[in-house]
Design a protein around this motif. Structure first.
Motif, PDB file in Angstrom:
ATOM      1  N   GLU A  96       0.850  -1.192   0.000  1.00 44.60           N
ATOM      2  CA  GLU A  96       0.000   0.000   0.000  1.00 44.60           C
ATOM      3  C   GLU A  96       0.888   1.246   0.000  1.00 44.60           C
ATOM      4  O   GLU A  96       1.953   1.261   0.599  1.00 44.60           O
ATOM      5  N   PRO A  97       0.450   2.305  -0.679  1.00 45.12           N
ATOM      6  CA  PRO A  97       1.221   3.545  -0.671  1.00 45.12           C
ATOM      7  C   PRO A  97       1.316   4.102   0.747  1.00 45.12           C
ATOM      8  O   PRO A  97       0.405   3.938   1.560  1.00 45.12           O
ATOM      9  N   ILE A  98       2.414   4.764   1.003  1.00 46.54           N
ATOM     10  CA  ILE A  98       2.632   5.353   2.324  1.00 46.54           C
ATOM     11  C   ILE A  98       2.026   6.745   2.342  1.00 46.54           C
ATOM     12  O   ILE A  98       2.296   7.562   1.477  1.00 46.54           O
ATOM     13  N   SER A  99       1.166   6.989   3.314  1.00 45.76           N
ATOM     14  CA  SER A  99       0.581   8.316   3.494  1.00 45.76           C
ATOM     15  C   SER A  99       1.395   9.079   4.527  1.00 45.76           C
ATOM     16  O   SER A  99       1.679   8.550   5.597  1.00 45.76           O
ATOM     17  N   VAL A 100       1.737  10.290   4.206  1.00 41.69           N
ATOM     18  CA  VAL A 100       2.534  11.095   5.132  1.00 41.69           C
ATOM     19  C   VAL A 100       1.691  12.211   5.695  1.00 41.69           C
ATOM     20  O   VAL A 100       0.903  12.827   5.066  1.00 41.69           O
TER      21      VAL A 100
END
Length: 100
Positions: A96-100
């Protein structure tokens, strides 16, 4: 060339579900989920032929060496080498993409 020489190393690819070794004459070797899968071999060869026709203007380079077909659960990695096409079906461990 023997089948063992064609498939050397393909069995050791991580998350590999199966492989095909294809030439213009048909399937030379296969294993796992792709064993005797003539339909997938035909589709992959058509994709390779299409990609081979796509050349950049003025370029003498081979249009591609590797191609990936990414689906939800698995990935086909296609490598053209000489007169043979190697297709490996691998588990898609997409993160999953990393949310910052």
């Amino acid at each position: 060339m023997t089948t063992a020489a064609l498939t050397a190393g393909l069995e050791r690819i991580p998350d590999q579900l199966g492989y095909l070794v294809i030439s213009e004459d048909g399937v030379l070797a296969s294993s796992g989920e792709l064993e005797n899968d003539e339909h997938t071999a035909g589709v992959m060869m058509q994709m390779v032929r299409t990609a081979a026709r796509l050349r950049l203007a003025g370029s003498a380079d081979v249009p591609f060496k590797r191609m990936s077909v990414i689906l939800e659960d698995f990935v086909f990695t296609v490598t053209a080498s000489g007169q043979k096409v190697f297709v490996v079906k691998r588990q898609n461990n997409q993160q999953e993409p990393i949310s910052v």
